[in-house]
Design a protein around this motif. Structure first.
Motif, short mmCIF file in Angstrom:
data_model
loop_
_atom_site.label_atom_id
_atom_site.label_comp_id
_atom_site.label_asym_id
_atom_site.label_seq_id
_atom_site.Cartn_x
_atom_site.Cartn_y
_atom_site.Cartn_z
N PRO A 129 0.84 -1.19 0.00
CA PRO A 129 0.00 0.00 0.00
C PRO A 129 0.88 1.25 0.00
CG PRO A 129 -0.64 -1.50 1.76
CD PRO A 129 0.60 -2.05 1.13
N PRO A 130 0.41 2.36 -0.54
CA PRO A 130 1.24 3.57 -0.65
C PRO A 130 1.81 4.05 0.69
CG PRO A 130 -0.83 3.86 -1.82
CD PRO A 130 -0.89 2.53 -1.14
N GLU A 131 1.04 3.89 1.77
CA GLU A 131 1.54 4.36 3.07
C GLU A 131 2.70 3.52 3.58
OE1 GLU A 131 -1.97 1.63 3.95
OE2 GLU A 131 -1.64 3.31 2.60
N ASN A 132 2.91 2.32 3.04
CA ASN A 132 4.00 1.45 3.46
C ASN A 132 5.18 1.46 2.51
OD1 ASN A 132 2.41 0.71 5.61
ND2 ASN A 132 1.74 -1.20 4.71
N ALA A 133 5.07 2.19 1.41
CA ALA A 133 6.13 2.22 0.41
C ALA A 133 7.40 2.81 1.01
CB ALA A 133 5.69 3.03 -0.80
N GLY A 134 8.51 2.14 0.79
CA GLY A 134 9.81 2.63 1.25
C GLY A 134 10.16 2.27 2.68
N LYS A 135 9.26 1.64 3.41
CA LYS A 135 9.54 1.26 4.80
C LYS A 135 10.08 -0.16 4.84
CE LYS A 135 6.12 4.21 7.00
NZ LYS A 135 4.95 4.24 7.87
N THR A 136 10.98 -0.41 5.78
CA THR A 136 11.52 -1.76 5.96
C THR A 136 10.52 -2.60 6.76
OG1 THR A 136 12.63 -1.23 8.03
CG2 THR A 136 13.87 -0.85 5.99
N ALA A 137 10.73 -3.90 6.73
CA ALA A 137 9.86 -4.80 7.48
C ALA A 137 9.93 -4.51 8.98
CB ALA A 137 10.23 -6.25 7.21
N ALA A 138 11.11 -4.17 9.47
CA ALA A 138 11.25 -3.86 10.90
C ALA A 138 10.44 -2.63 11.27
CB ALA A 138 12.72 -3.65 11.25
N GLU A 139 10.48 -1.60 10.41
CA GLU A 139 9.71 -0.39 10.68
C GLU A 139 8.22 -0.68 10.68
OE1 GLU A 139 12.55 3.08 8.73
OE2 GLU A 139 11.19 1.96 7.44
N LEU A 140 7.77 -1.51 9.76
CA LEU A 140 6.36 -1.86 9.71
C LEU A 140 5.94 -2.65 10.93
CD1 LEU A 140 6.00 -2.79 5.95
CD2 LEU A 140 5.19 -0.72 7.07
N ASN A 141 6.79 -3.56 11.40
CA ASN A 141 6.47 -4.36 12.58
C ASN A 141 6.39 -3.49 13.81
OD1 ASN A 141 6.25 -6.73 11.19
ND2 ASN A 141 8.33 -7.38 11.58
N VAL A 142 7.30 -2.52 13.96
CA VAL A 142 7.28 -1.62 15.12
C VAL A 142 5.99 -0.82 15.11
CG1 VAL A 142 8.37 0.41 16.13
CG2 VAL A 142 9.77 -1.52 15.43
N ALA B 260 14.21 -1.86 20.21
CA ALA B 260 15.17 -1.67 19.12
C ALA B 260 15.03 -0.28 18.49
CB ALA B 260 14.97 -2.74 18.05
N SER B 261 13.81 0.22 18.40
CA SER B 261 13.61 1.51 17.76
C SER B 261 13.58 2.68 18.74
CB SER B 261 12.31 1.50 16.95
OG SER B 261 11.21 1.32 17.81
N ASP B 262 13.15 2.43 19.99
CA ASP B 262 13.05 3.51 20.98
C ASP B 262 13.30 2.96 22.39
OD1 ASP B 262 12.48 5.78 22.43
OD2 ASP B 262 10.61 6.22 21.35
N PRO B 263 14.57 2.84 22.77
CA PRO B 263 14.89 2.25 24.08
C PRO B 263 14.32 3.04 25.26
CG PRO B 263 16.88 2.51 22.75
CD PRO B 263 15.77 3.16 22.02
N ALA B 264 14.31 4.37 25.17
CA ALA B 264 13.79 5.18 26.28
C ALA B 264 12.30 4.91 26.50
CB ALA B 264 14.04 6.66 26.00
N LEU C 280 7.78 2.26 29.44
CA LEU C 280 6.65 1.33 29.37
C LEU C 280 6.87 0.10 30.25
CD1 LEU C 280 5.77 1.48 25.56
CD2 LEU C 280 4.50 2.51 27.45
N THR C 281 8.12 -0.35 30.35
CA THR C 281 8.42 -1.51 31.20
C THR C 281 8.14 -1.17 32.67
OG1 THR C 281 10.08 -2.29 29.64
CG2 THR C 281 10.21 -3.16 31.87
N THR C 282 8.52 0.03 33.09
CA THR C 282 8.26 0.47 34.46
C THR C 282 6.75 0.55 34.71
OG1 THR C 282 10.29 1.77 34.46
CG2 THR C 282 8.66 2.32 36.13
N LEU C 283 6.03 1.14 33.77
CA LEU C 283 4.57 1.25 33.92
C LEU C 283 3.89 -0.12 33.84
CD1 LEU C 283 3.92 4.48 31.85
CD2 LEU C 283 3.64 4.21 34.32
N LEU C 284 4.46 -1.03 33.05
CA LEU C 284 3.89 -2.38 32.96
C LEU C 284 3.96 -3.08 34.32
CD1 LEU C 284 2.65 -4.68 31.29
CD2 LEU C 284 4.97 -5.38 30.70
N ALA C 285 5.07 -2.90 35.03
CA ALA C 285 5.19 -3.49 36.37
C ALA C 285 4.11 -2.93 37.30
CB ALA C 285 6.58 -3.23 36.93
N LYS D 155 1.65 7.45 26.17
CA LYS D 155 3.05 7.49 25.77
C LYS D 155 3.25 6.95 24.35
CE LYS D 155 5.13 7.59 30.28
NZ LYS D 155 5.50 8.99 30.18
N LEU D 156 2.30 6.17 23.90
CA LEU D 156 2.39 5.61 22.55
C LEU D 156 1.74 6.55 21.57
CD1 LEU D 156 1.59 1.92 23.43
CD2 LEU D 156 3.77 2.80 22.64
#
Length: 129
Positions: free
Chosen positions: A44-57, A93-97, A102-107, A128-129
């Motif tokens: 789809p046009p909105e996904n053109a040029g993006k890598t699979a990792a970017e799409l998964n994130v 992998a894309s946003d460690p901070a 989110l890990t702190t809030l998940l706890a 936050k998302l």
């Protein structure tokens, strides 16, 4: 003894059955053409040029946010908690901070005992998302 008519001994093609077979074959052919024509393989046009990792994130973020918003509305953790930690780790992998926050809030969300605590923590995470 039962009498058998001569036409019962030989199979004479019935024009009604032949028409049913013809229309059935046509319907199957039309279905195959319709399915095959939808398989262009272009993204789809909105996904053109993006890598699979970017799409998964992006998908992980959207899925995670949807689950958190549902929890923020209902106040019930339920099955929405399943796999949430793994989804956050994939974001690392894309946003460690963001993943750390989110890990702190998940706890906190896992420890939440009341409906209001679940709603509040889930809303913080979704925002936050």
């Amino acid at each position: 003894m039962k009498k058998i008519h001569f036409l019962q001994l030989i199979r004479v093609p019935n024009s009604e059955n032949m028409m049913k077979r013809l229309w059935g074959s046509f319907a199957i052919l039309a279905l195959i053409v319709a399915v095959a024509s939808g398989c262009s393989g272009d993204p789809p046009p909105e996904n053109a040029g993006k890598t699979a990792a970017e799409l998964n994130v992006t998908t992980d973020k959207a899925d995670l946010k949807a689950r958190l918003e549902e929890m923020a509305e209902s106040g019930v953790k339920g099955s929405g908690m399943a796999g949430m930690g793994e989804s956050i780790e994939r974001l690392r992998a894309s946003d460690p901070a963001l993943a750390d926050e989110l890990t702190t809030l998940l706890a906190q969300l896992e420890a939440a005992n009341s409906e209001s605590q679940v709603k509040s923590t889930a809303r913080q995470m979704a925002d936050k998302l």
